[in-house]
Design a protein around this motif. Structure first.
Motif, PDB file in Angstrom:
ATOM      1  N   SER A  77       0.832  -1.213   0.000  1.00  0.00           N
ATOM      2  CA  SER A  77       0.000   0.000   0.000  1.00  0.00           C
ATOM      3  C   SER A  77       0.862   1.256   0.000  1.00  0.00           C
ATOM      4  N   ARG A  78       1.950   1.235   0.754  1.00  0.00           N
ATOM      5  CA  ARG A  78       2.860   2.397   0.760  1.00  0.00           C
ATOM      6  C   ARG A  78       3.472   2.601  -0.618  1.00  0.00           C
ATOM      7  N   SER A  79       3.873   1.516  -1.255  1.00  0.00           N
ATOM      8  CA  SER A  79       4.480   1.610  -2.579  1.00  0.00           C
ATOM      9  C   SER A  79       3.511   2.213  -3.590  1.00  0.00           C
ATOM     10  N   ILE A  80       2.238   1.826  -3.496  1.00  0.00           N
ATOM     11  CA  ILE A  80       1.225   2.374  -4.405  1.00  0.00           C
ATOM     12  C   ILE A  80       1.038   3.872  -4.158  1.00  0.00           C
ATOM     13  N   LYS A  81       0.909   4.267  -2.891  1.00  0.00           N
ATOM     14  CA  LYS A  81       0.708   5.676  -2.570  1.00  0.00           C
ATOM     15  C   LYS A  81       1.891   6.535  -3.011  1.00  0.00           C
ATOM     16  N   GLU A  82       3.093   5.971  -2.952  1.00  0.00           N
ATOM     17  CA  GLU A  82       4.298   6.725  -3.297  1.00  0.00           C
ATOM     18  C   GLU A  82       4.630   6.678  -4.785  1.00  0.00           C
ATOM     19  N   SER A  83       3.933   5.843  -5.539  1.00  0.00           N
ATOM     20  CA  SER A  83       4.219   5.709  -6.966  1.00  0.00           C
ATOM     21  C   SER A  83       3.798   6.970  -7.719  1.00  0.00           C
ATOM     22  N   GLU A  84       4.393   7.165  -8.874  1.00  0.00           N
ATOM     23  CA  GLU A  84       4.040   8.326  -9.700  1.00  0.00           C
ATOM     24  C   GLU A  84       2.574   8.261 -10.130  1.00  0.00           C
ATOM     25  N   TRP A  85       2.114   7.075 -10.489  1.00  0.00           N
ATOM     26  CA  TRP A  85       0.739   6.940 -10.980  1.00  0.00           C
ATOM     27  C   TRP A  85      -0.298   7.048  -9.860  1.00  0.00           C
ATOM     28  N   GLY A  86       0.142   6.848  -8.614  1.00  0.00           N
ATOM     29  CA  GLY A  86      -0.787   6.946  -7.493  1.00  0.00           C
ATOM     30  C   GLY A  86      -1.415   8.321  -7.360  1.00  0.00           C
ATOM     31  N   SER A  87      -0.740   9.342  -7.894  1.00  0.00           N
ATOM     32  CA  SER A  87      -1.269  10.711  -7.794  1.00  0.00           C
ATOM     33  C   SER A  87      -2.519  10.916  -8.643  1.00  0.00           C
ATOM     34  N   CYS A  88      -2.855   9.954  -9.498  1.00  0.00           N
ATOM     35  CA  CYS A  88      -4.069  10.054 -10.312  1.00  0.00           C
ATOM     36  C   CYS A  88      -5.333   9.812  -9.486  1.00  0.00           C
ATOM     37  N   PHE A  89      -5.162   9.309  -8.252  1.00  0.00           N
ATOM     38  CA  PHE A  89      -6.315   8.877  -7.462  1.00  0.00           C
ATOM     39  C   PHE A  89      -6.543   9.802  -6.269  1.00  0.00           C
ATOM     40  N   ASP A  90      -7.820   9.978  -5.964  1.00  0.00           N
ATOM     41  CA  ASP A  90      -8.213  10.905  -4.904  1.00  0.00           C
ATOM     42  C   ASP A  90      -8.165  10.278  -3.516  1.00  0.00           C
ATOM     43  N   PHE A  91      -8.379   8.977  -3.431  1.00  0.00           N
ATOM     44  CA  PHE A  91      -8.379   8.324  -2.119  1.00  0.00           C
ATOM     45  C   PHE A  91      -8.046   6.848  -2.282  1.00  0.00           C
ATOM     46  N   PHE A  92      -7.632   6.244  -1.168  1.00  0.00           N
ATOM     47  CA  PHE A  92      -7.168   4.856  -1.163  1.00  0.00           C
ATOM     48  C   PHE A  92      -7.857   4.098  -0.031  1.00  0.00           C
ATOM     49  N   VAL A  93      -8.306   2.898  -0.334  1.00  0.00           N
ATOM     50  CA  VAL A  93      -8.875   2.011   0.678  1.00  0.00           C
ATOM     51  C   VAL A  93      -8.141   0.684   0.565  1.00  0.00           C
ATOM     52  N   PHE A  94      -7.262   0.421   1.534  1.00  0.00           N
ATOM     53  CA  PHE A  94      -6.465  -0.803   1.531  1.00  0.00           C
ATOM     54  C   PHE A  94      -6.911  -1.716   2.668  1.00  0.00           C
ATOM     55  N   SER A  95      -6.994  -2.981   2.364  1.00  0.00           N
ATOM     56  CA  SER A  95      -7.452  -3.959   3.350  1.00  0.00           C
ATOM     57  C   SER A  95      -6.614  -3.948   4.621  1.00  0.00           C
ATOM     58  N   CYS A  96      -5.317  -3.717   4.503  1.00  0.00           N
ATOM     59  CA  CYS A  96      -4.436  -3.753   5.672  1.00  0.00           C
ATOM     60  C   CYS A  96      -4.814  -2.685   6.699  1.00  0.00           C
ATOM     61  N   ASP A  97      -5.382  -1.574   6.239  1.00  0.00           N
ATOM     62  CA  ASP A  97      -5.742  -0.493   7.151  1.00  0.00           C
ATOM     63  C   ASP A  97      -7.032  -0.765   7.915  1.00  0.00           C
ATOM     64  N   TYR A  98      -7.817  -1.708   7.413  1.00  0.00           N
ATOM     65  CA  TYR A  98      -9.132  -1.978   7.994  1.00  0.00           C
ATOM     66  C   TYR A  98      -9.256  -3.381   8.579  1.00  0.00           C
ATOM     67  N   GLY A  99      -8.308  -4.263   8.227  1.00  0.00           N
ATOM     68  CA  GLY A  99      -8.399  -5.652   8.663  1.00  0.00           C
ATOM     69  C   GLY A  99      -9.528  -6.397   7.983  1.00  0.00           C
ATOM     70  N   VAL A 100      -9.977  -5.877   6.855  1.00  0.00           N
ATOM     71  CA  VAL A 100     -11.098  -6.455   6.103  1.00  0.00           C
ATOM     72  C   VAL A 100     -10.707  -6.522   4.630  1.00  0.00           C
ATOM     73  N   CYS A 101     -10.883  -7.685   4.028  1.00  0.00           N
ATOM     74  CA  CYS A 101     -10.512  -7.883   2.629  1.00  0.00           C
ATOM     75  C   CYS A 101     -11.746  -8.044   1.752  1.00  0.00           C
ATOM     76  N   LYS A 102     -11.642  -7.607   0.513  1.00  0.00           N
ATOM     77  CA  LYS A 102     -12.676  -7.939  -0.470  1.00  0.00           C
ATOM     78  C   LYS A 102     -12.776  -9.464  -0.558  1.00  0.00           C
ATOM     79  N   PRO A 103     -13.952 -10.023  -0.693  1.00  0.00           N
ATOM     80  CA  PRO A 103     -15.248  -9.383  -0.950  1.00  0.00           C
ATOM     81  C   PRO A 103     -16.083  -9.109   0.297  1.00  0.00           C
ATOM     82  N   GLN A 104     -15.452  -9.007   1.475  1.00  0.00           N
ATOM     83  CA  GLN A 104     -16.226  -8.693   2.674  1.00  0.00           C
ATOM     84  C   GLN A 104     -16.810  -7.280   2.572  1.00  0.00           C
TER      85      GLN A 104
END
Length: 209
Positions: free
Chosen positions: A124-151
């Motif tokens: 998740s850190r690598s994605i947020k720090e990537s150049e292309w990550g700046s195209c996105f307004d917000f991030f929801v990563f399973s590690c931050d919530y302890g919940v994975c798709k498809p929950q």
């Protein structure tokens, strides 16, 4: 005609959509010290046996120790652990340029863009720090919530971050079970196959001309 609401959102998965690559069991096997096809198959099985726990928030060391243990190896050394994490996160540096172009077109059309991904902290850190990550307004990563798709919980959190009504959200993922879970929440769903197909579906939803 494109709807003018400023609170319409499109949510993207990462692995298999924005980033084409998946963990390479041959490369992991080499770092663990055994470069045979049979061992790589064992590594692949171990990676996916524990990946859900990793995505839900367990540490890099816990995950790779479990993988090594399943393969009959001792806990990786700090140096090997660093290499294993680096191998996994390096995949996130380069996104599919056609998907990024699609994302930019959506933003120009007024959509808010989010990432909803099953991912461990290091990825998740690598994605947020990537150049292309700046195209996105917000991030929801399973590690931050302890919940994975498809929950369902991870989709609820994504809706809160989007600021959109559930019926003004489209979710894009390469796994049918994840798309279906979003649809059951009331979102529009697109099962990812390729950028051209996704672009056409988003036109049908009214997000693109």
């Amino acid at each position: 005609m494109i709807a003018s609401s400023s609170t319409r959102s499109v949510l993207f998965d990462v692995g298999g959509v924005l980033v084409d690559s998946h963990p390479d069991p041959l490369a992991v096997a080499a770092l663990l010290g055994e470069e045979t096809a049979a061992f790589a198959r064992l590594v692949d099985q171990a990676i996916w046996a524990h990946r859900g726990e990793y995505d839900a928030g367990c540490s890099d060391r816990q995950f790779w120790d479990r993988v090594a243990g399943d393969c009959g190896l001792p806990e990786p050394s700090p140096a090997t652990l660093k290499e294993l994490v680096g191998l996994d996160t390096a995949r996130m540096l380069d996104a599919n340029p056609d998907v990024i172009e699609l994302a930019r077109d959506l933003r120009r059309g007024g959509a808010r863009l989010g990432i909803v991904s099953n991912a461990p902290y290091s990825v998740s850190r690598s994605i947020k720090e990537s150049e292309w990550g700046s195209c996105f307004d917000f991030f929801v990563f399973s590690c931050d919530y302890g919940v994975c798709k498809p929950q369902r919980g991870i989709y609820r959190d994504a809706l809160v971050q989007s600021g959109s009504n559930v019926h003004d959200v489209v979710f894009v993922d390469d796994r049918k079970v994840n798309v279906r879970a979003a649809e059951l929440m009331g979102m529009g769903g697109i099962l990812w196959t390729n950028p051209l197909d996704a672009r056409q579906r988003l036109r049908e939803f009214g997000y693109l001309l």
